[in-house]
Scaffold this motif. Sequence first.
Motif, PDB file in Angstrom:
ATOM      1  N   GLY A  16       0.831  -1.202   0.000  1.00 31.46           N
ATOM      2  CA  GLY A  16       0.000   0.000   0.000  1.00 31.46           C
ATOM      3  C   GLY A  16       0.863   1.248   0.000  1.00 31.46           C
ATOM      4  N   GLY A  17       1.949   1.206   0.768  1.00 28.71           N
ATOM      5  CA  GLY A  17       2.865   2.344   0.790  1.00 28.71           C
ATOM      6  C   GLY A  17       3.548   2.540  -0.549  1.00 28.71           C
ATOM      7  N   LYS A  18       3.824   1.440  -1.234  1.00 27.23           N
ATOM      8  CA  LYS A  18       4.439   1.538  -2.563  1.00 27.23           C
ATOM      9  C   LYS A  18       3.484   2.207  -3.533  1.00 27.23           C
ATOM     10  CE  LYS A  18       6.735  -1.278  -6.081  1.00 27.23           C
ATOM     11  NZ  LYS A  18       7.139  -2.646  -6.473  1.00 27.23           N
ATOM     12  N   LEU A  19       2.217   1.818  -3.476  1.00 29.27           N
ATOM     13  CA  LEU A  19       1.221   2.493  -4.314  1.00 29.27           C
ATOM     14  C   LEU A  19       1.172   3.984  -3.998  1.00 29.27           C
ATOM     15  CD1 LEU A  19      -2.083   0.399  -4.598  1.00 29.27           C
ATOM     16  CD2 LEU A  19      -0.427   0.923  -6.377  1.00 29.27           C
ATOM     17  N   THR A  21       3.410   5.960  -2.941  1.00 26.17           N
ATOM     18  CA  THR A  21       4.568   6.761  -3.346  1.00 26.17           C
ATOM     19  C   THR A  21       4.816   6.741  -4.855  1.00 26.17           C
ATOM     20  OG1 THR A  21       6.042   4.877  -2.919  1.00 26.17           O
ATOM     21  CG2 THR A  21       5.726   6.469  -1.136  1.00 26.17           C
ATOM     22  N   THR A  22       4.209   5.801  -5.565  1.00 27.27           N
ATOM     23  CA  THR A  22       4.468   5.694  -7.008  1.00 27.27           C
ATOM     24  C   THR A  22       3.281   6.065  -7.871  1.00 27.27           C
ATOM     25  OG1 THR A  22       3.855   3.344  -7.019  1.00 27.27           O
ATOM     26  CG2 THR A  22       6.190   3.887  -6.672  1.00 27.27           C
ATOM     27  N   MET A  23       2.116   6.254  -7.234  1.00 25.01           N
ATOM     28  CA  MET A  23       0.903   6.525  -8.007  1.00 25.01           C
ATOM     29  C   MET A  23       0.355   7.911  -7.694  1.00 25.01           C
ATOM     30  SD  MET A  23       0.606   3.622  -9.628  1.00 25.01           S
ATOM     31  CE  MET A  23      -1.040   3.151 -10.161  1.00 25.01           C
ATOM     32  N   ALA A  24      -0.448   8.418  -8.624  1.00 22.47           N
ATOM     33  CA  ALA A  24      -1.169   9.677  -8.435  1.00 22.47           C
ATOM     34  C   ALA A  24      -2.658   9.406  -8.618  1.00 22.47           C
ATOM     35  CB  ALA A  24      -0.694  10.732  -9.448  1.00 22.47           C
ATOM     36  N   ALA A  25      -3.479  10.111  -7.863  1.00 16.91           N
ATOM     37  CA  ALA A  25      -4.926   9.961  -8.008  1.00 16.91           C
ATOM     38  C   ALA A  25      -5.394  10.737  -9.238  1.00 16.91           C
ATOM     39  CB  ALA A  25      -5.630  10.469  -6.757  1.00 16.91           C
ATOM     40  N   MET A  26      -6.370  10.173  -9.940  1.00 20.06           N
ATOM     41  CA  MET A  26      -6.908  10.834 -11.130  1.00 20.06           C
ATOM     42  C   MET A  26      -8.412  10.627 -11.185  1.00 20.06           C
ATOM     43  SD  MET A  26      -5.842  10.283 -15.141  1.00 20.06           S
ATOM     44  CE  MET A  26      -6.720  11.130 -16.456  1.00 20.06           C
ATOM     45  N   GLY A  88      -7.962   1.393 -18.492  1.00 20.43           N
ATOM     46  CA  GLY A  88      -6.857   0.525 -18.855  1.00 20.43           C
ATOM     47  C   GLY A  88      -5.505   1.025 -18.405  1.00 20.43           C
ATOM     48  N   ALA A  89      -5.402   2.335 -18.160  1.00 20.41           N
ATOM     49  CA  ALA A  89      -4.112   2.928 -17.775  1.00 20.41           C
ATOM     50  C   ALA A  89      -4.004   3.173 -16.280  1.00 20.41           C
ATOM     51  CB  ALA A  89      -3.917   4.253 -18.520  1.00 20.41           C
ATOM     52  N   THR A  90      -5.013   2.770 -15.529  1.00 18.36           N
ATOM     53  CA  THR A  90      -5.059   3.093 -14.100  1.00 18.36           C
ATOM     54  C   THR A  90      -5.461   1.872 -13.277  1.00 18.36           C
ATOM     55  OG1 THR A  90      -7.368   3.815 -14.308  1.00 18.36           O
ATOM     56  CG2 THR A  90      -5.663   5.499 -14.551  1.00 18.36           C
ATOM     57  N   LEU A  91      -5.321   2.022 -11.973  1.00 22.56           N
ATOM     58  CA  LEU A  91      -5.748   0.999 -11.028  1.00 22.56           C
ATOM     59  C   LEU A  91      -6.913   1.536 -10.198  1.00 22.56           C
ATOM     60  CD1 LEU A  91      -2.321  -0.321  -9.653  1.00 22.56           C
ATOM     61  CD2 LEU A  91      -3.839  -1.459 -11.292  1.00 22.56           C
ATOM     62  N   ASP A 194      -4.087   0.405   1.196  1.00 25.19           N
ATOM     63  CA  ASP A 194      -4.055  -1.040   1.432  1.00 25.19           C
ATOM     64  C   ASP A 194      -5.232  -1.713   0.716  1.00 25.19           C
ATOM     65  OD1 ASP A 194      -1.796  -0.807   2.979  1.00 25.19           O
ATOM     66  OD2 ASP A 194      -2.873  -0.816   4.898  1.00 25.19           O
ATOM     67  N   GLU A 195      -6.398  -1.070   0.772  1.00 27.70           N
ATOM     68  CA  GLU A 195      -7.561  -1.598   0.063  1.00 27.70           C
ATOM     69  C   GLU A 195      -7.340  -1.546  -1.441  1.00 27.70           C
ATOM     70  OE1 GLU A 195     -11.374  -0.065   1.141  1.00 27.70           O
ATOM     71  OE2 GLU A 195     -10.828   0.161   3.245  1.00 27.70           O
ATOM     72  N   ALA A 196      -6.674  -0.491  -1.906  1.00 29.64           N
ATOM     73  CA  ALA A 196      -6.418  -0.342  -3.339  1.00 29.64           C
ATOM     74  C   ALA A 196      -5.566  -1.496  -3.862  1.00 29.64           C
ATOM     75  CB  ALA A 196      -5.739   0.997  -3.622  1.00 29.64           C
ATOM     76  N   VAL A 197      -4.628  -1.968  -3.060  1.00 32.49           N
ATOM     77  CA  VAL A 197      -3.811  -3.118  -3.456  1.00 32.49           C
ATOM     78  C   VAL A 197      -4.695  -4.329  -3.695  1.00 32.49           C
ATOM     79  CG1 VAL A 197      -2.042  -4.753  -2.705  1.00 32.49           C
ATOM     80  CG2 VAL A 197      -1.733  -2.305  -2.282  1.00 32.49           C
ATOM     81  N   GLN A 198      -5.606  -4.584  -2.760  1.00 36.43           N
ATOM     82  CA  GLN A 198      -6.498  -5.730  -2.893  1.00 36.43           C
ATOM     83  C   GLN A 198      -7.465  -5.556  -4.058  1.00 36.43           C
ATOM     84  OE1 GLN A 198      -8.174  -7.162   0.863  1.00 36.43           O
ATOM     85  NE2 GLN A 198      -6.577  -6.079   1.987  1.00 36.43           N
ATOM     86  N   LEU A 199      -7.915  -4.332  -4.273  1.00 31.28           N
ATOM     87  CA  LEU A 199      -8.787  -4.060  -5.415  1.00 31.28           C
ATOM     88  C   LEU A 199      -8.070  -4.327  -6.733  1.00 31.28           C
ATOM     89  CD1 LEU A 199     -10.615  -0.760  -4.365  1.00 31.28           C
ATOM     90  CD2 LEU A 199     -11.665  -2.988  -4.759  1.00 31.28           C
TER      91      LEU A 199
END
Length: 313
Positions: A16-19, A21-26, A88-91, A194-199
């Motif tokens: 979750g911490g990796k997400l 620090t490496t992702m941006a919300a859109m 397709g380009a996002t999580l 953390d939830e985003a990882v599971q999603l």
Amino acid sequence: MQQTLEDAPAATSDHGGKLRTTMAAMRLSFTWFGTRKSLSSEQKALAANTFHAEGKYISAGKKLIDTGDASFRAVTSVRTQATAYFKGATLPFPEPGIRLVPQASVDQIDGRMQGFRDELAEAVAALDTRFDELKYEARDRLGDLYCESDYPDTLQGLFEIGWEFPSVEPPDYLRRLNPELYEQECNRVKSRFDEAVQLAEAAFIDELNKMVEHLAERLTGNDDGKPKVFRDSAIENFAEFFDRFQRLNIRSNEELDQVVDRARHVIDGVAPQSLRDSESLRKRITGQLAAVQSSLDGLMVDRPRRNILRRTK
């Protein structure tokens, strides 16, 4: 070379911490001219009389223009393409309307959205030149239900695409104003990621599962005694999935990585026409897909995805 998530430093098991620090919300949004309108009280009363009903107990509407017209479909096609590209380009992220995009891809995605905005403007301009004719056709089709005031003078500005990169982090001023509340917000955001990882894992699992099921059904099913016909996309979609998985996967689930690799080895080098021509190849691929399917079934049972997905609806 564009950096992918798998190339990013992975010195921590805090996915979750990796997400974070490496992702941006859109967020992607659309302004869209409504092509349907509810009937007025008087019109509903007239419609109700036809069925000997009370107007307040019925609901009725009218279609303002022919949405099947080629010029209108060209406009909606841009929205469909933009939405598909965005997904397709996002999580996924557990907040309505927000998804996560790799920070290294922000410029690329922003440029592609600018392209969609230009395409939409061109399509709307073409639709606007047809608007008077579409209204004339609507007048014939709607009869007494037609009302000139339902229609704008022009469609320019009524179809728009917008996107933004909102902050999902606690505001820094809250640290000064209320450190305890700030800490609560930090914990909430951590939980979201953390939830985003599971999603993300659930989304990859579900997508691959559907593709495997579809291809297996096409290869083993019969239609009038003959193998079912399948389109080239049944194979091509796998290549698109593998590419997206490589770009967006944060290596949070080793079992999922192994299943995807196994599926990749099954599909690699397989041509759609070869599957159509060779019964032995179909049987071999079907058997290998069954093994992939079994592994996916285990992942789907193990992941607590249902509650998470329900909260995001």
